[in-house]
Structures are given as C-alpha cells and as structure tokens.
Design a protein around this motif. Structure first.
Motif, mmCIF file in Angstrom:
data_model
loop_
_atom_site.group_PDB
_atom_site.id
_atom_site.type_symbol
_atom_site.label_atom_id
_atom_site.label_comp_id
_atom_site.label_asym_id
_atom_site.label_seq_id
_atom_site.Cartn_x
_atom_site.Cartn_y
_atom_site.Cartn_z
ATOM 1 N N ASP A 151 -16.030 -40.606 -81.595
ATOM 2 C CA ASP A 151 -15.099 -40.891 -80.510
ATOM 3 C C ASP A 151 -13.642 -40.502 -80.705
ATOM 4 O O ASP A 151 -12.948 -40.253 -79.720
ATOM 5 N N ASP A 163 -16.785 -48.125 -75.214
ATOM 6 C CA ASP A 163 -17.757 -49.220 -75.386
ATOM 7 C C ASP A 163 -17.787 -49.684 -76.849
ATOM 8 O O ASP A 163 -18.819 -49.621 -77.518
ATOM 9 N N ASP A 197 -15.733 -46.012 -81.435
ATOM 10 C CA ASP A 197 -14.672 -46.285 -80.453
ATOM 11 C C ASP A 197 -13.478 -46.953 -81.121
ATOM 12 O O ASP A 197 -12.320 -46.653 -80.823
ATOM 13 N N ALA A 251 -15.207 -42.410 -73.866
ATOM 14 C CA ALA A 251 -16.067 -42.296 -75.047
ATOM 15 C C ALA A 251 -17.214 -43.307 -74.976
ATOM 16 O O ALA A 251 -17.693 -43.811 -75.980
HETATM 17 CA CA CA Z 1 -18.435 -44.907 -77.657
#
Ligand code: CA
Ligand code: RIB
Length: 314
Positions: free
Chosen positions: A240, A13, A18, A126
């Motif tokens: 992440d 996301d 990320d 993640a």
């Molecule tokens: Ca994430």
C-alpha cells in the motif's frame, strides 16, 4: 524544506500494509495527509476504523479518520483474516482508541472536501474502491476536482484468485466505476507492489528504531510476515505505500500508460484487471490508454522513504 507538497486523502482498509502507507504519508514532508477514510476489505469497517484510530494514538496525531462503506456496492463482504488476522491488524494487540471517528460518511466527506477544494487533492485508494465509487455516483462533478487517483490494486495476476487482486476482487463493480471515470489514474498493481517486500534486512532496520511507533510496526509486521508468500518472494509485500511513495518521488518506480479495464462478469475472471500491453489489435478499436501503470520499483529508494518517515514521526 520539501520541494513540493501533495495534499492526500487516503482511503483504505487497515490492514498491515495500509498502516505502513499511512505512516509514510504522515511522516514524509512532501505529503499533507488531510484524512484517512476507511472501508471494509481486509477486515470489517468497524475494525478498519478502530485500527486507523489506534495508529493515530501511536503516532499521536489528530488526522481525521472517516468511516465509509461496510460492504461492497453489490456483493457481500469478503475479508482476509488469513492475512491480517481476525481484528485486521493482529500482532500488537488492540485497545480502545483515545480518538473518535469523524461523524460523517466517507463518501459525503470525499464529496464535500473535494467540491470545496481548488482541485489540488490526490485520492489514494488502497482497499476496495467502494467509498470513492459511491462518491462518484452520488456527485459525478468530483471527477473535475480530483487531481489524480493513485490506487493499489489489480495487476497481471491475482492473489485472491488466479485472476484477481484482492482490492479489486472484493468490489469489482466499484473499481469499474473508478476505471471508467475521466480522472487521471495511477495504478500500483501486484506486478509492482510485490517488489516492495519486507526482507529480513529491512525488518532488522525497523527493529532498530527505538520509538513507540517503531516497536508497534515491528510487532504488527512480525505477524504480517506469516502472510502467505510464494517461495520466490523474500518476504511479504508491503503493497500500500507504493502510491504514496510515487507522490513523494515519481522516480520511485517506472511507468507506462495502458488501456486497462476490469472484469465484472461472475465467474473465474471476476475482478481481473486486463491491461492492453501490446496494442497489437489493429482490427478493433482499442480505446486510448486510460491508466498510468507502475512497473519497476526502486527497492532501496522505496525503503529509504519508508524508514525516514517512521523515524520522522518519533
Ligand atoms: Ca489495503
Ligand atoms: O492485494 C493487496 C491489497 O489488499 C492491499 O491493499 C491489502 O491491504 C489488501 O487491502
């Protein structure tokens, strides 16, 4: 030449951390990043997908970006603008990406790609596990095809409530589907990922990477550094990339196997991951360990992998 190469589908996301995970996966020779599937969590699905496509522009890579679920399986969506900004990746501005998302739902993409595979694909999640859970519900046979699931989520304590970590808390029902699956699972919970913090020293090293990607990461991490951190942490946790780093170098953190379950009942413990650390409960049948849990991070090795990946992408 890398001594091993791991195929990966990254589900997340984006999201500042990320982005760091996707950069690590794209830049390290031990990873063959097949696709990025996006899910609502830190921000809306639309923003997360745009942010992933913006990153492909910055890296100038044509890795497929495949949008998935715009909300959790049952609950309404809760995002985290207080950490990632309204757009989900504040810090470097936003633009209309040159590349377009794949015209297929992430759950269908996961099913099709995994069922066509030789069982050699790792799934890294993640963000909230909504996409993977939906794929498992729709086609349970993918569990025989997933090499292993490596996820950032959970832990002995929470960061969105006193009990729950954000990825699990957004969609604990989805996490339950994944935890109950027979797949090999590697958990990178907050106990581990809070060790991967962005210190001033590391931030200065990123500042010294004079490339388009280096400048982009410097800008977004400048925003992310305001993320609420407790006084003990010397900087925001870059959570992440931990599961990706483990695929690159399994010695990057220590592990132990535990039985782990997730709380889905409404209330103060919703989204809590409960790890049976002590197995001291002889009077009840405690299920056998079902998750390999990351524990002690090799901080220097983690950031060596991360910085090398950034430099490798030019
Ligand atoms: Ca994430
Ligand atoms: O709790 C941290 C996790 O939630 C990270 O994956 C972050 O990106 C958010 O998704």
């Amino acid at each position: 030449m890398a001594d091993h190469v791991e195929k990966v589908i990254y589900d997340g996301d984006p999201g500042h951390d990320d982005v760091m995970a996707i950069v690590m996966a794209a830049g390290d020779p031990h990873i063959d990043l097949l696709a990025v599937t996006t899910v609502a969590g830190n921000t809306t699905l639309e923003n997360a997908t745009r942010n992933a496509l913006m990153l492909m522009d910055v890296m100038d890579l044509d890795i497929p970006v495949v949008p998935g679920c715009a909300k959790p399986l049952l609950r309404k969506l809760h995002t985290a603008p207080q950490v990632h900004g309204e757009g989900g990746l504040d810090g470097a501005g936003y633009w209309e990406p040159k590349r377009k998302p794949v015209n297929e739902h992430a759950a269908d993409f996961l099913i099709r790609t995994l069922m066509e595979s030789d069982g050699d694909i790792n799934v890294v999640t993640a963000g909230p596990m909504t996409n993977l859970a939906l794929a498992m519900i729709r086609e349970p046979r993918i569990c025989d095809k997933i090499k292993q699931i490596l996820f950032m989520g959970g832990g002995r304590y929470g960061n969105i409530t006193g009990a729950a970590e954000f990825n699990i808390w957004v969609d604990a029902e989805a996490a339950k589907v994944v935890f109950d699956s027979p797949c090999k699972k590697v958990m990178c919970g907050l106990d581990l990922t809070y060790q991967a913090c962005l210190t001033e020293e590391v931030y200065k090293k990123i500042a010294g990477i004079d490339t388009k990607l280096g400048h982009f990461l410097y800008d977004i991490l400048g925003f992310f550094s305001h993320a609420p951190v407790t006084k003990e942490e010397p900087g925001p946790a870059i959570n992440d990339p931990c599961p990706v780093a483990y695929l690159i170098d399994p010695k990057v953190f220590t592990t132990n196997d535990y039985y782990v379950d997730v709380m889905t009942a409404p209330g103060i413990t919703y989204g809590m991951t409960v790890l049976d650390y002590y197995r001291l409960n002889p009077w009840e049948e405690i299920p056998a360990p079902n998750v390999t849990v990351g524990e002690k991070l090799d901080f220097d090795r983690f950031w060596e992998i991360m910085l090398n990946a950034i430099k490798a992408l030019g």
